[in-house]
Design a protein around this motif. Sequence first.
Motif, PDB file in Angstrom:
ATOM      1  N   TYR A 243       0.838  -1.200   0.000  1.00 38.83           N
ATOM      2  CA  TYR A 243       0.000   0.000   0.000  1.00 38.83           C
ATOM      3  C   TYR A 243       0.876   1.253   0.000  1.00 38.83           C
ATOM      4  CZ  TYR A 243      -3.573  -3.357   1.424  1.00 38.83           C
ATOM      5  OH  TYR A 243      -4.426  -4.429   1.476  1.00 38.83           O
ATOM      6  N   THR A 245       1.808   4.966   1.086  1.00 38.69           N
ATOM      7  CA  THR A 245       1.626   5.888   2.202  1.00 38.69           C
ATOM      8  C   THR A 245       1.802   7.306   1.676  1.00 38.69           C
ATOM      9  OG1 THR A 245       3.969   5.909   2.816  1.00 38.69           O
ATOM     10  CG2 THR A 245       2.599   4.146   3.760  1.00 38.69           C
ATOM     11  N   ASN A 246       1.794   8.263   2.571  1.00 37.76           N
ATOM     12  CA  ASN A 246       1.976   9.653   2.166  1.00 37.76           C
ATOM     13  C   ASN A 246       3.372   9.919   1.605  1.00 37.76           C
ATOM     14  OD1 ASN A 246       2.893  12.635   3.326  1.00 37.76           O
ATOM     15  ND2 ASN A 246       0.855  12.613   2.379  1.00 37.76           N
ATOM     16  N   HIS A 249       5.887   3.435   0.687  1.00 39.83           N
ATOM     17  CA  HIS A 249       5.030   2.261   0.576  1.00 39.83           C
ATOM     18  C   HIS A 249       5.293   1.332   1.757  1.00 39.83           C
ATOM     19  CE1 HIS A 249       4.876   3.719  -3.581  1.00 39.83           C
ATOM     20  NE2 HIS A 249       3.741   3.050  -3.692  1.00 39.83           N
ATOM     21  N   LEU A 292      -4.374   4.662   4.379  1.00 40.59           N
ATOM     22  CA  LEU A 292      -2.921   4.730   4.545  1.00 40.59           C
ATOM     23  C   LEU A 292      -2.276   5.834   3.717  1.00 40.59           C
ATOM     24  CD1 LEU A 292      -1.932   0.942   4.607  1.00 40.59           C
ATOM     25  CD2 LEU A 292      -2.220   2.498   6.537  1.00 40.59           C
ATOM     26  N   VAL A 293      -2.870   6.173   2.598  1.00 36.35           N
ATOM     27  CA  VAL A 293      -2.245   7.154   1.723  1.00 36.35           C
ATOM     28  C   VAL A 293      -2.166   8.535   2.367  1.00 36.35           C
ATOM     29  CG1 VAL A 293      -4.318   7.978   0.495  1.00 36.35           C
ATOM     30  CG2 VAL A 293      -2.119   7.813  -0.721  1.00 36.35           C
ATOM     31  N   ARG A 295      -1.327   8.881   5.614  1.00 40.05           N
ATOM     32  CA  ARG A 295      -0.419   8.747   6.754  1.00 40.05           C
ATOM     33  C   ARG A 295       1.022   8.617   6.269  1.00 40.05           C
ATOM     34  NH1 ARG A 295      -3.546   6.926  11.298  1.00 40.05           N
ATOM     35  NH2 ARG A 295      -5.590   6.074  10.706  1.00 40.05           N
ATOM     36  N   THR A 296       1.971   9.046   7.077  1.00 34.93           N
ATOM     37  CA  THR A 296       3.376   8.838   6.750  1.00 34.93           C
ATOM     38  C   THR A 296       3.737   7.379   7.009  1.00 34.93           C
ATOM     39  OG1 THR A 296       4.180   9.352   8.970  1.00 34.93           O
ATOM     40  CG2 THR A 296       3.933  11.203   7.422  1.00 34.93           C
ATOM     41  N   THR A 297       4.818   6.950   6.401  1.00 39.64           N
ATOM     42  CA  THR A 297       5.265   5.576   6.612  1.00 39.64           C
ATOM     43  C   THR A 297       5.593   5.314   8.070  1.00 39.64           C
ATOM     44  OG1 THR A 297       6.154   5.490   4.351  1.00 39.64           O
ATOM     45  CG2 THR A 297       6.970   3.841   5.908  1.00 39.64           C
ATOM     46  N   CYS A 300       2.490   4.797  10.043  1.00 44.71           N
ATOM     47  CA  CYS A 300       1.924   3.466   9.789  1.00 44.71           C
ATOM     48  C   CYS A 300       2.680   2.390  10.556  1.00 44.71           C
ATOM     49  CB  CYS A 300       1.966   3.157   8.298  1.00 44.71           C
ATOM     50  SG  CYS A 300       0.887   4.190   7.277  1.00 44.71           S
ATOM     51  N   THR A 313       8.456  -2.048   5.703  1.00 46.88           N
ATOM     52  CA  THR A 313       8.542  -0.929   4.770  1.00 46.88           C
ATOM     53  C   THR A 313       9.175  -1.416   3.461  1.00 46.88           C
ATOM     54  OG1 THR A 313      10.685  -0.294   5.715  1.00 46.88           O
ATOM     55  CG2 THR A 313       8.717   0.809   6.574  1.00 46.88           C
TER      56      THR A 313
END
Length: 397
Positions: A243, A245-246, A249, A292-293, A295-297, A300, A313
């Motif tokens: 997925y 993230t901001n 991935h 999730l997109v 949120r920062t990694t 997450c 990650t």
Amino acid sequence: MVDLLKGIRVLSFNHFLMGPVGVQFLADLGADVIAVEPPEGAFQRKWSGAEKRIDGQTMLLLAGNRNKRSLTLDLKKPEGVEVARKLIATSDVIAENFRPGVLDKLGLGFEHARKIKPDIIYAAASGYGADGPYVNRPGQDLLIQALSGLAMITGTREHGPRAVGVSAVDHHGAALLAAGILAALVKKERTGQGCRVDVSLLSAAIDLQMESFTCYLNGERPDDVRQPGSIAGWYYGAPYGIYATNDGHIAISLGSLDTLNDTLGIPRNQRVPAEEAYRQRDKAAAAIAANLVHRTTSECVALLEAHGIWHATIKDYADVVTDPQVVHNKSFQTIRSVSGSPITLVSHPVRYDGGVPEVRLPPQELGAQSEEILEELGYNAQERKSLYAKGAVATPG
């Protein structure tokens, strides 16, 4: 020093990647691998990934040719074939990955080799197998990915088929080749009998997909085996996949879908219950992806760690080579090339009594050991000079 195969001689007629990497595994374990190449050099000396070269040596050569001695023979000349026949008489294993039948025409195939050395192990790697309707087709990793279904299951429903980013079939085929030879060596030790070992890229590619094909062939079959949305494979349920993230991935593996919904605060009307994780995976994955997109990694990672949801990650190569576990495992090692330049190689992947096999020889110049190998076979100085003059054997330079 790891010398589990000390005293075993492997005569290698290999080119490209699968064959060289397979016998390199044996060389790492202490086998005396004699790599036979034509005077102009095998394919691995001519093609290089990213057009890179270190002191004239290609990346393909560096990847699969350490710990081997190099001998150049012109097998189109009877004198060259005679040297090869003498080497067969002193070898435990012949390994080759020419198209089926090539060595037979030279009088060096399995049946010929057995007459010279009845207990010989003859390992042949090919694209499609020793016989069959595709026997004369060119066998190459990307072509096999296409034919075996691997490119299809690696692709997505949105974008279609996609190749794996490495020569995965070659590498798996190399491991199977090494395993097959080792099994034959055990048989020889127990019974005194030789064996023919055949490995093909096509079979290796299907073996790589064992879980997927087993699922496909039993019970109801799906209409599409491409990856659906973020889900990492057609036979997986949500959330199993990758997925965005901001700022990167993240991969989410095993864990309760209900727990993940609670962790991320997925709205009730968008949630899919855990018992529907496979049947409604598209809906579940879409809700997770939309969450999730934003949120920062790192955010997450903190959330998933706190709730025991398996994750990782997505790293690029720069991150991998500095990863603390990778460094601890010594998965890469830097040595000196034959000319003294530093080269970094992927280490042998197995430990033995806690140790990793060392690089005794970096990839060698073409024909670097021709002289010493001929001496070992009993050729005197005058006979060696005659072979060089006829072009049956070449020396460096």
